[in-house]
Motif scaffolding. Structure first.
Motif, PDB file in Angstrom:
ATOM      1  N   ALA A  64       0.827  -1.213   0.000  1.00 49.96           N
ATOM      2  CA  ALA A  64       0.000   0.000   0.000  1.00 49.96           C
ATOM      3  C   ALA A  64       0.859   1.260   0.000  1.00 49.96           C
ATOM      4  N   ASP A  65       2.070   1.182   0.558  1.00 48.41           N
ATOM      5  CA  ASP A  65       2.968   2.338   0.578  1.00 48.41           C
ATOM      6  C   ASP A  65       3.479   2.713  -0.805  1.00 48.41           C
ATOM      7  N   GLN A  66       3.284   1.854  -1.793  1.00 42.55           N
ATOM      8  CA  GLN A  66       3.749   2.159  -3.142  1.00 42.55           C
ATOM      9  C   GLN A  66       2.898   3.235  -3.813  1.00 42.55           C
ATOM     10  N   PHE A  67       1.761   3.579  -3.203  1.00 42.21           N
ATOM     11  CA  PHE A  67       0.886   4.602  -3.762  1.00 42.21           C
ATOM     12  C   PHE A  67       1.061   5.898  -2.980  1.00 42.21           C
ATOM     13  N   ASP A  68       1.073   7.020  -3.704  1.00 43.71           N
ATOM     14  CA  ASP A  68       1.286   8.334  -3.101  1.00 43.71           C
ATOM     15  C   ASP A  68      -0.060   8.950  -2.735  1.00 43.71           C
ATOM     16  N   ASP A  69      -0.265   9.230  -1.442  1.00 40.85           N
ATOM     17  CA  ASP A  69      -1.517   9.835  -0.983  1.00 40.85           C
ATOM     18  C   ASP A  69      -1.727  11.238  -1.534  1.00 40.85           C
ATOM     19  N   ASP A  70      -0.641  11.928  -1.899  1.00 39.62           N
ATOM     20  CA  ASP A  70      -0.751  13.300  -2.381  1.00 39.62           C
ATOM     21  C   ASP A  70      -1.024  13.379  -3.878  1.00 39.62           C
ATOM     22  N   HIS A  71      -1.022  12.240  -4.548  1.00 38.58           N
ATOM     23  CA  HIS A  71      -1.284  12.188  -5.992  1.00 38.58           C
ATOM     24  C   HIS A  71      -2.707  11.676  -6.196  1.00 38.58           C
ATOM     25  N   VAL A  72      -3.542  12.441  -6.898  1.00 41.12           N
ATOM     26  CA  VAL A  72      -4.972  12.134  -6.991  1.00 41.12           C
ATOM     27  C   VAL A  72      -5.232  10.752  -7.557  1.00 41.12           C
ATOM     28  N   SER A  73      -4.637  10.442  -8.716  1.00 44.14           N
ATOM     29  CA  SER A  73      -4.908   9.151  -9.353  1.00 44.14           C
ATOM     30  C   SER A  73      -4.342   7.994  -8.545  1.00 44.14           C
ATOM     31  N   GLU A  74      -3.185   8.196  -7.920  1.00 41.38           N
ATOM     32  CA  GLU A  74      -2.599   7.129  -7.103  1.00 41.38           C
ATOM     33  C   GLU A  74      -3.412   6.902  -5.836  1.00 41.38           C
ATOM     34  N   ARG A  75      -3.970   7.973  -5.277  1.00 41.96           N
ATOM     35  CA  ARG A  75      -4.790   7.815  -4.084  1.00 41.96           C
ATOM     36  C   ARG A  75      -6.044   6.997  -4.397  1.00 41.96           C
ATOM     37  N   ARG A  76      -6.623   7.211  -5.572  1.00 45.67           N
ATOM     38  CA  ARG A  76      -7.803   6.446  -5.969  1.00 45.67           C
ATOM     39  C   ARG A  76      -7.445   4.974  -6.183  1.00 45.67           C
TER      40      ARG A  76
END
Length: 458
Positions: A64-76
Motif C-alpha cells: 500500500a505504501d507504493q501509492f502516493d496519498d498526495d497524488h490524486v490518481s494514485e490515491r484512488r
C-alpha cells in the motif's frame, strides 16, 4: 522462515528417521510418534507461524505504501489496493484447498510440501527482482515511543489550565516535519491536549525547544487519540472473528460427515469446501469495487463510496445471516441424519461468509492501515490480523464454556459425534451475540472521528 518450516515438513515425510508412520502394525495404524517426530513437527509449525506473522503485515503495508496519498490518481488506486490484494490471496486459497489438498490426499504430504516450497521460492525471487523500483518509507524510530511521551507530558501538565484557543497548542513547523503530514486538532480526549501546552520559564519566555517528554506536538497528540479511539472498534469486531473461526472448524466438520460424492469415482475433500468462502469473497470484492463504489460515489459524494466503518458493519451483518442459515441447515441435517444430507446444503452459508469477508475483512485491512499514524502502518495491519487470531482463541474459549455449562444442565451441545451434538443451538447463540455486538459497533462507529490530515500548518 515459512520456506524453512515447509522444508522440515517435507523432510519428515521423505526421511524414514523423521516419519512416524514409516512402520505399521497388523491393524494398519501408525505407531506412536517418538520425541524427535514431535520436535521436528512443532519446530516446522512455529517457523511457519513466525514467518507468517513477520511477512504478512509488513508485505501488505509495504504494497500500500507504493501509492502516493498526495497524488490524486494514485490515491484512488490505493483505495482499490486492498480489494485486489484480497482477491489475489483468495485465489491462492482456492488453489491451496483444491489442488494442494488433492495432492496431499492422493499422492502424499511430502510432494504437496515440495510444491508449496517451489511456489514460495518463486514468489520470493519475483519480489527481490523488483527491489530497485520500490518506494521505501524511511524508518523514524520506534512508533511507540512518541505515544508514551505524549502520555507522560499530559500527566505532568495535568494541573495546567486548558488554553482558550486550540491554535495556541504547540505544533512543529513544516521544516521540522519529516514528511509534511500534520493532523488537525480534534475536541475529543482533551486531557491529552495538555501535552502540547507551551510553558513559560521563570522569565516569562516561552521555550519551544523542550524535551519531547515534556512537550508534544498537536500531531503527536492526535496520533495517540487515533490509537485510543481504535480500541472500541477492535473490541467490537472480535465477534466477527469468532464467526469466521466456524468456517474452518465446525463448517468443515459438518461437510466431512455429509455426502460429498459428485461422481462414482470422485469425492470432494472436506477441506476443499472452504473454496466456496474464497469464491464468495472474490465475488463480493469485485461487485463492491466495480459496481457499488461507482454507484455510491454518485449518491453520497464520498470518494470511497461508503465510509470504512460502514463497510465493516455491512460485512458483520452478513456474518449474522450466515450463522442463522448455518443453524437452519444444521437443524435440518439432524432431522435427516439417517439419509446423509448432500454437502451442497452448506453452499449458502459458505458463500454468505465469503460475502461478509469481502466487506469486513477488506474493510478492516483498510481501516487499520489508513487510520493508524503513518509510522505504525505495519503494526496497523498486525492489529487487523489480531482480530482473526483473537477471534479464534475466543471461539475456543466460548466452546469450552458452553460445553461445560450445557453438560451441567443436561446434554452437552458438543459431542464426539456431530449427529449427537446441537451445533444449531450454538449457531443461534452466535447469531444473537453478533447481533447485539453489531448495535454496539454502530454506536461507537457513529462517534468515531476519522484521521484528518492537513498539509500546511497555520
Amino acid at each position: 522462515m515459512k520456506i524453512q518450516g515447509l522444508v522440515l515438513l517435507s523432510l519428515s515425510w521423505f526421511l524414514p528417521a523423521l516419519r512416524p508412520c514409516d512402520h505399521h502394525n497388523i491393524n494398519n495404524t501408525c505407531t506412536k510418534a517418538r520425541r524427535v517426530h514431535e520436535v521436528v513437527f512443532f519446530i516446522a509449525m512455529y517457523l511457519i507461524s513466525f514467518g507468517t506473522g513477520g511477512h504478512k503485515p509488513s508485505l501488505q503495508s509495504f504494497g500500500a505504501d507504493q501509492f502516493d496519498d498526495d497524488h490524486v490518481s494514485e490515491r484512488r488506486k490505493k483505495m482499490s489496493f486492498f480489494n485486489w490484494w484480497s482477491c489475489g490471496v483468495c485465489s491462492g486459497v482456492i488453489l491451496g484447498v483444491t489442488l494442494i489438498v488433492y495432492v496431499q490426499d492422493h499422492v502424499n504430504w511430502g510432494v504437496a510440501d515440495i510444491i508449496l516450497i517451489g511456489v514460495m521460492a518463486f514468489s520470493l525471487i519475483i519480489f527481490l527482482l523488483g527491489r530497485k523500483s520500490y518506494r521505501y518509507r524511511v524508518p523514524s524510530g520506534s512508533p511507540l515511543t512518541p505515544m508514551f511521551q505524549v502520555l507522560v507530558a499530559a500527566i505532568s501538565k495535568r494541573k495546567l489550565p486548558y488554553p482558550s484557543n486550540p491554535s495556541e497548542l504547540y505544533e512543529a513547523s513544516n521544516f521540522q516535519s519529516c514528511n509534511g503530514r500534520f493532523l488537525c486538532h480534534t475536541e475529543k480526549l482533551k486531557f491529552l491536549d495538555k501535552a502540547a501546552i507551551l510553558e513559560s520559564d521563570d522569565d516569562g519566555n516561552i521555550a519551544k525547544k523542550q524535551s519531547p517528554w515534556k512537550l508534544a506536538t498537536v500531531t503527536k497528540v492526535e496520533e495517540v487519540k487515533l490509537i485510543i479511539n481504535m480500541i472500541p472498534i477492535w473490541v467490537f469486531t472480535l465477534p466477527f472473528g469468532i464467526c469466521m473461526a466456524q468456517t474452518t472448524t465446525f463448517f468443515i466438520k459438518q461437510g466431512a460427515i455429509m455426502d460429498r460424492k459428485i461422481s462414482n469415482n470422485f469425492e470432494i475433500p472436506p477441506a476443499s469446501i472452504f473454496a466456496l468462502t474464497a469464491t464468495g469473497m472474490i465475488l463480493s470484492v469485485a461487485i463492491y469495487d466495480q459496481i457499488l463504489v461507482p454507484l455510491l460515489k454518485k449518491l453520497t459524494a464520498n470518494e470511497r463510496g461508503m465510509n470504512i466503518l460502514q463497510r465493516i458493519g455491512t460485512g458483520m451483518l452478513f456474518s449474522i445471516i450466515s450463522m442463522v442459515v448455518a443453524a437452519l441447515v444444521e437443524r435440518k441435517r439432524l432431522k435427516m441424519v439417517h439419509l446423509k444430507m448432500n454437502v451442497s446444503w452448506l453452499v449458502p452459508q459458505f458463500l454468505i461468509v465469503g460475502f461478509g469477508d469481502g466487506f469486513t475483512l477488506v474493510g478492516l485491512q483498510e481501516y487499520f492501515y489508513d487510520q493508524v499514524p503513518d509510522s505504525m502502518r505495519s503494526l496497523g495491519i498486525a492489529l487487523y490480523l489480531s482480530v482473526i487470531g483473537a477471534g479464534s482463541f475466543l471461539s475456543s474459549l466460548i466452546i469450552t464454556i458452553v460445553d461445560h455449562v450445557t453438560s451441567k444442565i443436561g446434554k452437552s451441545w458438543f459431542g464426539k459425534d456431530l449427529n449427537n451434538s446441537r451445533l444449531d443451538k450454538f449457531y443461534w447463540m452466535l447469531a444473537v451475540m453478533t447481533t447485539l455486538n453489531l448495535f454496539l459497533f454502530v454506536f461507537f462507529a457513529r462517534q468515531y472521528s476519522y484521521k484528518n490530515v492537513q498539509k500546511v500548518v497555520v
